[in-house]
Design an enzyme around this catalytic site. Structure first.
Site, short mmCIF file in Angstrom:
data_model
loop_
_atom_site.label_atom_id
_atom_site.label_comp_id
_atom_site.label_asym_id
_atom_site.label_seq_id
_atom_site.Cartn_x
_atom_site.Cartn_y
_atom_site.Cartn_z
N ASP A 44 -1.10 5.80 -2.98
CA ASP A 44 -0.86 7.24 -2.76
C ASP A 44 -1.39 8.11 -3.89
O ASP A 44 -0.83 9.16 -4.19
CB ASP A 44 0.65 7.52 -2.57
CG ASP A 44 1.27 6.62 -1.53
OD1 ASP A 44 0.64 6.47 -0.48
OD2 ASP A 44 2.36 6.08 -1.76
N LYS B 17 -6.68 8.97 -2.96
CA LYS B 17 -8.03 8.38 -2.88
C LYS B 17 -8.91 9.09 -1.84
O LYS B 17 -10.10 9.28 -2.04
CB LYS B 17 -7.94 6.89 -2.50
CG LYS B 17 -7.27 6.05 -3.58
CD LYS B 17 -7.12 4.61 -3.14
CE LYS B 17 -5.96 4.36 -2.20
NZ LYS B 17 -4.63 4.59 -2.74
N GLY C 40 -1.97 5.30 4.26
CA GLY C 40 -1.93 6.66 4.80
C GLY C 40 -2.83 7.52 3.94
O GLY C 40 -2.52 7.76 2.78
N HIS C 41 -3.96 7.93 4.48
CA HIS C 41 -4.93 8.70 3.70
C HIS C 41 -5.08 10.10 4.30
O HIS C 41 -5.36 10.23 5.48
CB HIS C 41 -6.29 7.99 3.69
CG HIS C 41 -6.26 6.66 2.97
ND1 HIS C 41 -7.24 5.72 3.08
CD2 HIS C 41 -5.34 6.14 2.12
CE1 HIS C 41 -6.93 4.68 2.32
NE2 HIS C 41 -5.79 4.90 1.74
N GLN D 13 -3.88 1.34 -0.79
CA GLN D 13 -2.80 0.96 -1.73
C GLN D 13 -3.31 1.09 -3.17
O GLN D 13 -4.17 1.91 -3.42
CB GLN D 13 -2.29 -0.46 -1.44
CG GLN D 13 -1.48 -0.60 -0.16
CD GLN D 13 -2.33 -0.76 1.08
OE1 GLN D 13 -3.26 -1.54 1.10
NE2 GLN D 13 -2.03 -0.02 2.13
N THR E 77 1.80 -5.51 -1.93
CA THR E 77 1.32 -5.69 -0.57
C THR E 77 0.63 -7.05 -0.52
O THR E 77 0.65 -7.80 -1.51
CB THR E 77 0.40 -4.52 -0.13
OG1 THR E 77 0.15 -4.66 1.27
CG2 THR E 77 -0.91 -4.47 -0.90
N THR F 184 5.31 6.21 6.56
CA THR F 184 6.71 5.97 6.93
C THR F 184 7.60 7.20 6.73
O THR F 184 8.75 7.20 7.19
CB THR F 184 7.30 4.84 6.05
OG1 THR F 184 7.18 5.26 4.69
CG2 THR F 184 6.56 3.53 6.26
P1 IMP Z 1 3.41 -3.69 3.10
O1 IMP Z 1 2.02 -3.53 2.61
O2 IMP Z 1 3.71 -2.85 4.30
O3 IMP Z 1 3.78 -5.13 3.30
O4 IMP Z 1 4.40 -3.16 1.97
C1 IMP Z 1 4.53 -3.81 0.73
C2 IMP Z 1 4.78 -2.82 -0.39
O5 IMP Z 1 3.62 -2.01 -0.58
C3 IMP Z 1 5.93 -1.83 -0.11
O6 IMP Z 1 6.54 -1.50 -1.34
C4 IMP Z 1 5.20 -0.62 0.43
O7 IMP Z 1 5.93 0.57 0.24
C5 IMP Z 1 3.94 -0.64 -0.41
N1 IMP Z 1 2.82 -0.01 0.27
C6 IMP Z 1 2.10 -0.50 1.29
N2 IMP Z 1 1.12 0.34 1.64
C7 IMP Z 1 1.22 1.39 0.82
C8 IMP Z 1 0.45 2.59 0.67
O8 IMP Z 1 -0.54 2.85 1.37
N3 IMP Z 1 0.87 3.44 -0.32
C9 IMP Z 1 1.92 3.15 -1.12
N4 IMP Z 1 2.64 2.05 -1.02
C10 IMP Z 1 2.30 1.18 -0.06
#
Ligand code: IMP
Length: 427
Positions: A13, A16, A40-41, A224, A239, A301
């Site tokens: 976040d 980017k 989420g971009h 990420q 992640t 989310t």
């Molecule tokens: P997952 O990638 O959905 O499995 O989530 C694993 C961890 O990465 C969690 O703490 C998420 O909140 C974080 N996370 C996953 N995608 C993003 C992103 O695009 N931005 C920020 N945090 C992320």
């Protein structure tokens, strides 16, 4: 070639997409190299605000070819919806949105298992976005995954393939005592979107080799951030992909020597969504103020993001790991109005000062930030254009970060619009 890589320097976040949007006109193609619908971009341009999850944000430029790379895990139904949203807004992607045949498919059982796993972990849950990312990468690595190239099978073969993969997934679902998914229903849903997806499936390795021969300029778009990297992040609170520089190579099919420029994106403060250690977290009114001013709520989310001060220790780790020699500093305007700004220059661990970022999340959890205080600036609007027009204290803040990290901030973002950008030459 040479290619430019844009990756997150913190916990995601960082903004980017704005930098991708800015640099896109100097490139012919964009490849997203890892992650999936967890990202989420957001891009704000003259046509309004666009939110992307799986489709590379560079698609907004009509002459650009956008590739969803082999390192991604793609939810085809979420993709269908995201695509429909773009088409509705008049973005024509015909012939210029391609999907790697080697990218993995996020299956419905992956999303189900993601939620079952998180439920089982209770208070120690990762805080996953629930998009099935971890289970999809697990299937990939246990060599039981389905690839996007499977959409090229005949309808009957695709039906049989999805049925078999879902039945295998149901055996994992059963471990949690949960009811199985209807493999036939899932297979029918896949067959229904075959016609939409198939024309976009491409052997991206051949494509990338061709682009190399033609000297095409490629931008690699990360998702990420480095501290969420499966190997180098705050494991297990990460992640499931390599969001740092290694993933840019393995997830796109480019060679390391194709890469000419790596830009790490950092927010002027720090945020994190989900669980895990965050030494500079502010659980007070300053944190609340950053959250409100910065609109720090997840694009995917809607969850409120945890907010804190800029962490030089973590940032240096990221700079070294990714071999960064330039960074983009985003959301500088969000710090406006803070009388005092803290910068974390080291940690205190069990009574001793350390200046490295521990590899172990349990140790990082015990680290207390050591701060240096710098004066803030009252100006709410920072404008774009010339760095010299920034308030003196804002310039000093940027220079402090540059000096301590040994990198140049070549982009400074002072607001979501394209005009709120300061571009500086690399040193
Ligand atoms: P997952 O990638 O959905 O499995 O989530 C694993 C961890 O990465 C969690 O703490 C998420 O909140 C974080 N996370 C996953 N995608 C993003 C992103 O695009 N931005 C920020 N945090 C992320």
């Amino acid at each position: 070639m040479p290619a430019t890589v844009i990756l997150g320097g913190q916990w995601g976040d960082e903004g980017k997409a704005k930098v991708v949007d800015f640099l896109m006109p100097q490139h012919d193609a964009v490849i997203r190299f890892q992650g999936g619908a967890n990202a989420g971009h957001t891009v704000v341009n003259d046509d309004g605000t666009f939110k992307f999850h799986q489709i590379p944000s560079g698609i907004l430029y009509p002459e650009v070819t956008a590739v969803m790379g082999n390192g991604m895990v793609i939810d085809p139904f979420a993709f269908r919806d995201e695509l429909a949203g773009l088409l509705e807004r008049g973005i024509d992607v015909t012939g210029r949105l391609l999907i790697s045949s080697a990218a993995q498919v996020v299956m419905p059982h992956h999303k189900f298992i993601d939620s079952l796993m998180e439920g089982e972990l209770k208070k120690d849950h990762i805080g996953s976005t629930g998009k099935g990312i971890g289970p999809a990468y697990s299937s990939k690595h246990s060599r039981r995954g389905m690839r996007m190239g499977d959409f090229l099978l005949s309808k009957e073969e695709l039906h049989a393939r999805v049925t078999a993969v879902t039945e295998w997934g149901n055996r994992h679902v059963a471990l949690f005592g949960a009811p199985p998914l209807s493999a036939r229903k899932v297979a029918a849903d896949f067959v229904n979107i075959k016609e939409l997806i198939s024309p976009m499936i491409t052997d991206t390795q051949r494509l990338v080799s061709k682009w190399r021969r033609e000297g095409r300029r490629i931008l690699l778009e990360g998702a990420q951030g480095t501290l969420l990297d499966i190997d180098h992040g705050t494991y297990p609170y990460v992640t499931s992909s390599n969001c740092s520089i290694g993933g840019a190579v393995s997830g796109s099919g480019l060679a390391p020597r194709d890469i000419g420029r790596v830009i790490g994106i950092f927010k002027a403060y720090a945020t994190r969504v989900g669980n895990g250690p965050f030494p500079t977290e502010l659980e007070d009114e300053v944190g609340e103020c950053l959250r409100e001013r910065g609109g720090e709520f997840g694009t995917t989310t809607g969850r409120p993001r945890r907010c804190g001060w800029f962490d030089l220790v973590a940032a240096r780790y990221s700079v070294e790991l990714n071999g960064l020699d330039e960074i983009a500093l985003t959301k500088l305007d969000v710090l406006s109005g803070q009388e005092r700004i803290m910068v974390c220059t080291g940690y205190e661990l069990d009574g001793k000062r350390i200046e490295y970022f521990p590899q172990n999340a349990g140790i990082l959890e015990r680290c207390r930030p050591v701060y240096e205080e710098v004066p803030g600036w009252p100006e709410k609007e920072l404008g774009g254009g010339d760095f010299e027009n920034l308030p003196e204290n804002a310039k000093s803040y940027v220079r402090l970060i540059e000096e301590r990290l040994g990198v140049r901030a070549t982009f400074i973002s002072t607001g979501p619009e394209r005009s709120s950008t300061i571009v500086r030459k690399s040193s």
